[in-house]
Write an enzyme that holds these catalytic residues in place. Structure first.
Site, PDB file in Angstrom:
ATOM      1  N   GLU A   1      11.579 -70.924  19.540  1.00  0.00           N
ATOM      2  CA  GLU A   1      11.136 -72.171  18.938  1.00  0.00           C
ATOM      3  C   GLU A   1      11.755 -72.341  17.550  1.00  0.00           C
ATOM      4  O   GLU A   1      12.284 -71.391  16.970  1.00  0.00           O
ATOM      5  CB  GLU A   1       9.604 -72.149  18.812  1.00  0.00           C
ATOM      6  CG  GLU A   1       8.884 -72.009  20.147  1.00  0.00           C
ATOM      7  CD  GLU A   1       8.900 -73.284  20.976  1.00  0.00           C
ATOM      8  OE1 GLU A   1       9.768 -74.144  20.722  1.00  0.00           O
ATOM      9  OE2 GLU A   1       8.059 -73.418  21.866  1.00  0.00           O
TER      10      GLU A   1
ATOM     11  N   ASP B   1      12.583 -66.147  30.266  1.00  0.00           N
ATOM     12  CA  ASP B   1      11.254 -66.096  29.671  1.00  0.00           C
ATOM     13  C   ASP B   1      10.153 -66.168  30.731  1.00  0.00           C
ATOM     14  O   ASP B   1      10.416 -66.443  31.899  1.00  0.00           O
ATOM     15  CB  ASP B   1      11.073 -67.229  28.655  1.00  0.00           C
ATOM     16  CG  ASP B   1      11.695 -68.543  29.146  1.00  0.00           C
ATOM     17  OD1 ASP B   1      11.880 -68.688  30.370  1.00  0.00           O
ATOM     18  OD2 ASP B   1      11.992 -69.409  28.319  1.00  0.00           O
TER      19      ASP B   1
ATOM     20  N   HIS C   1      15.055 -75.805  21.223  1.00  0.00           N
ATOM     21  CA  HIS C   1      14.906 -74.373  21.476  1.00  0.00           C
ATOM     22  C   HIS C   1      15.725 -73.934  22.678  1.00  0.00           C
ATOM     23  O   HIS C   1      15.877 -74.684  23.636  1.00  0.00           O
ATOM     24  CB  HIS C   1      13.427 -73.974  21.624  1.00  0.00           C
ATOM     25  CG  HIS C   1      12.742 -74.493  22.848  1.00  0.00           C
ATOM     26  ND1 HIS C   1      11.571 -75.210  22.793  1.00  0.00           N
ATOM     27  CD2 HIS C   1      13.044 -74.386  24.162  1.00  0.00           C
ATOM     28  CE1 HIS C   1      11.199 -75.517  24.021  1.00  0.00           C
ATOM     29  NE2 HIS C   1      12.066 -75.036  24.878  1.00  0.00           N
TER      30      HIS C   1
ATOM     31  N   ASP D   1      12.929 -79.877  21.084  1.00  0.00           N
ATOM     32  CA  ASP D   1      13.064 -79.425  19.696  1.00  0.00           C
ATOM     33  C   ASP D   1      14.266 -78.490  19.535  1.00  0.00           C
ATOM     34  O   ASP D   1      14.378 -77.791  18.537  1.00  0.00           O
ATOM     35  CB  ASP D   1      11.767 -78.759  19.216  1.00  0.00           C
ATOM     36  CG  ASP D   1      11.370 -77.572  20.077  1.00  0.00           C
ATOM     37  OD1 ASP D   1      12.176 -77.173  20.960  1.00  0.00           O
ATOM     38  OD2 ASP D   1      10.269 -77.035  19.882  1.00  0.00           O
TER      39      ASP D   1
END
Lengths: 285, 493
Positions: free
Chosen positions: A148, A72, A143, A141
């Site tokens: 996400e 990313d 991811h 979280d």
């Protein structure tokens, strides 16, 4: 899925570093048939990069015939910015190893046509015949890459808006100025990761403990995108003791008990490869 | 080979004085330091050649902004033969690299007036492919104070009655041309070139010439002077940005009129644009120089001896001026210092352990670390290979060299310095207790910043010239690089 537990982040890094080195060396990559490696950023993989650098400097590993794809990159952040993933990868890894720059692929978050950039990235991965091994980390979280909570588990490389949790977590890299944290990123999709022939995920620290539990002890759920790994036939998660804090004792014991047959699995895999059978045999379940 | 070099396994000094473990990429062909990340991602190249420095320090090359000569050549001696002079420049430039120096500013002590235009014109920026860079010139004199003339010839000292025009008349108008025009004459507008003038601001006409001098791109340095605090401060406000060999050839620090040395501790109280007005004794602070001036006049009647150094400073301590109280609000932020109306000047230190006591060195550095510049002020006899003993100087005079001490034969008069700059760096770290990285900064980044060339020299910034020196952890030079090429290497012992 295999889960390997080590005492601390350094040991985790050594384990994964040695593992990847063995995979690359066994692959015997050539310019015509390079080893294609997916790479993450973040603090968790740094010990792994350190160990890989050490192996390169010792001469027992080379990236001359390795092609890399990063997961990313932020949108709109200058490539030279101290927090860009270009900067991270160069500083923490690429500057210290022998990889030719032309074999490094990172999404361009400043491309005029962002969608075009994402599609071209997927196409380029295909050109190389897909990714051999994708190394990943996770967020608090759950991811994987910037997928996400709520991301489609069938997603491909695309533009993604960052979750508020992620923006808050990253604010520390931008002088605690939440307004300065980029709101969007380009990221490979969950399906892009799952397409690779092997996935290795590093998870360290107590703050990731809940995410690890959600990802491996509950069902496949797009709110914890790492859980999609349960659908992958050849996945390895390497964690430190802190990251196991939310796991059931039973889970930890089970994975510890199967670790000792790891070598046998590896040997079997190699043997099959030698016979030209490409079917992965990683799943112990 | 793609002509790129990666230095690895080394410590890099940063502009803040810290040392970081990091690689440095340079382009050997263009002779510049690279932005490694841009080279990797945009040029898609990485260095074919890797130089492992084994944990040593890779510093920007040292810069000596005051050096009178070396290896037997004296920048102040011109015998009418241009070729011979140029040959001397070349000798110094090529040999000095063994001391880690890659840039220097040849310094001219006071000359007979008519020689200036010629010599300064010869001292344009110069280098060969394997030599250090001569950056221009540093004219020390002739507009200096007789009482603080040091080794300068008293008969050649002059005032500047016509202000800047007097400077032009002595140095030659072409040599004081605007920076761009001056560099244009050199033929290479890309070249780094600097000019420095050391003068005493209390000499008639000098103060009025400071602004124009600075406007032309020439660095004005206060030195060989008895300027009172007022005068020294005014010179800085007009643009002076350097003090020549601090502590030497200037009044010693007196707490009531700290004079030039006191600029290092310049108080915001006095420097602010709304400085409080004096209420009484307007002339009191000048008493110190007044008394000196009187004695000076008396002394001028006698013929001054060439070798004598300076006069004792004063008999009567002056009074500290009394200032009107100001009643503005005081700030409440710990650690912050009220803004000053002007920047304190840089200052040169000769750190040979002889010209300044280690305590004095530390005192100056502690007062203003960002302004500290190490110099050698070396004489032509400078040559690390020279043995101790008696050596010829000029006019039948002879030196006695004893380690880093240099006397006129038969006297105890210091005849200048023979210390090398790399030794100054080591001394400085020991004297002040600062880190090697901070000492290096005083011989690289600080002088470059003072001269306004910190984008090209004295730094490891991308785009800067790849002039480098490799030092071991004790600060000894291992190898020296100029424009990306290794020009000197220590013999394996």
């Amino acid at each position: 899925m295999r889960l390997i537990i080590r005492d601390d982040p350094t040991s985790v890094g050594e384990y994964i570093g040695n593992y990847i080195a063995k995979r690359i060396n066994d692959f015997k990559p050539t310019p015509e048939n390079p080893f294609v490696l997916g790479l993450p950023t973040g603090s968790s993989p740094i010990p792994t990069y350190k160990h890989l650098i050490k192996l390169v400097k010792e001469g027992s590993l080379s990236f001359k015939n390795v092609v890399t794809f990063n997961m990313d990159e932020y949108v709109g952040l200058p490539r030279d910015h101290s927090e860009s993933y270009h900067t991270f990868m160069f500083r923490e890894f690429f500057s210290h190893i022998d990889i030719p720059p032309s074999q490094v692929n990172i999404l361009d978050g400043n491309a005029k046509d962002l969608i075009g950039e994402c599609n071209a990235y997927e196409a380029r991965i295909k050109e190389f015949g897909g990714i051999e091994l994708f190394l990943g980390g996770i967020g608090e979280d759950g991811h994987i890459a910037f997928n996400e909570p709520g991301s489609s588990l069938a997603s491909r490389t695309r533009i993604k808006t960052l979750a508020y949790d992620t923006i808050l977590a990253n604010a520390r890299f931008f002088n605690n100025d939440i307004a300065a944290v980029p709101r969007m990123a380009l990221t490979v999709g969950v399906a892009t990761v799952l397409d690779s022939r092997e996935v290795v995920v590093v998870v360290s620290g107590q703050r990731k403990a809940l995410a690890l539990s959600k990802a491996i002890e509950e069902g496949v759920n797009h709110l914890w995108t790492l859980s999609a790994l349960q659908m992958h036939p050849w996945a390895l998660i390497v964690v430190d003791e802190d990251a196991t804090a939310e796991l059931h004792v039973k889970t930890v014991k089970y994975f510890k008990s199967i670790e000792r047959v790891q070598d046998e699995v590896e040997a079997m895999h190699d043997a099959l490869r030698a016979k030209g059978i490409e079917e992965p045999v990683g799943s112990m379940e | 080979m793609n002509g790129l070099i990666c230095f690895t396994n080394c410590l890099l000094p940063r502009e803040d004085g810290s040392l970081v473990e990091q690689d440095l990429w340079i382009d050997e062909r263009r002779g510049v330091i690279l932005d490694a990340q841009r080279t990797f991602f945009l040029r898609k190249e990485r260095p074919d050649r890797i130089v492992d420095l084994g944990g040593n320090i890779l510093s920007p090359g040292f810069m000596d902004i005051q050096i009178n000569g070396a290896y037997g050549f004296d920048f102040s001696v011109y015998d009418g033969n241009d070729e011979e002079y140029r040959e001397g420049m070349k000798t110094v430039a090529e040999k000095i690299v063994e001391t880690g120096v890659t840039s220097l500013v040849p310094t001219l002590i006071t000359q007979e007036k008519s020689l200036y235009p010629k010599i300064l014109n010869l001292l344009r920026p110069f280098s060969t492919p394997t030599s250090a860079n001569l950056l221009g010139w540093h004219a020390e004199g002739p507009f200096i104070q007789l009482a603080k003339r040091g080794a300068h010839a008293p008969q050649f000292l002059v005032p500047a009655h016509e202000q800047f025009a007097s400077l032009e008349a002595v140095y030659g108008a072409a040599n004081l041309a605007d920076r761009e025009d001056w560099l244009m004459e050199t033929g290479d507008t890309d070249a780094v070139g600097v000019r420095i003038i050391t003068a005493a601001p209390e000499i008639d006409g000098v103060m009025a010439a400071v602004e124009e001098t600075v406007k032309r791109g020439v660095v004005f340095s206060i030195g060989h002077s008895i300027a009172s605090t007022d005068i020294a401060t005014a010179a800085v406000q007009r643009g002076a940005r350097l003090i020549t060999h601090l502590f030497n050839a200037m009044p010693q620090l007196h707490h009531r009129d700290p004079s030039i040395i006191g600029l290092l501790g310049a108080s915001p109280h006095l420097s602010a644009p709304m400085s409080p007005k004096r209420v009484a004794h307007t002339h009191a602070p000048l008493a110190r120089s007044d008394s000196l001036t009187r004695r000076l006049r008396a002394a001028e009647q006698e013929s001054p001896k060439a070798a004598s150094e300076a006069f004792d400073d004063l008999l009567t301590p002056p009074q500290t001026p009394i200032f009107a109280n100001r009643d503005s609000e005081l700030h409440l932020q710990k650690g912050k210092v009220t803004d000053m109306a002007f920047e304190r000047p840089f200052y040169e230190l000769i750190v040979d352990g002889i010209h300044s006591h280690p305590n004095s060195v530390r005192l100056a550095y502690t007062a203003y670390p960002e302004g500290c510049i190490l110099i050698t002020d070396a004489m032509k006899i400078l040559d690390p290979h020279l043995r101790d003993g008696v050596h010829e100087w000029r006019d039948g005079k002879r030196f006695v060299k004893e380690g880093d001490k240099l006397y006129l034969e038969g006297t105890d008069t210091l005849a200048g310095s023979v210390v090398t700059l790399d030794k100054c760096v080591r001394n400085f770290s020991r004297f002040t207790g600062c880190s090697l990285g901070e000492a290096i900064k005083c011989a690289t980044y600080n002088p470059a910043k003072c001269l306004g060339i910190e984008a090209k020299k004295g730094t490891l910034r991308p785009g800067a010239d790849a002039d480098l020196v490799v030092l071991d952890r004790k600060g000894y030079v291992q190898s020296t690089w100029v424009k990306g090429k290794e020009v000197w290497r220590k013999n394996a012992a």
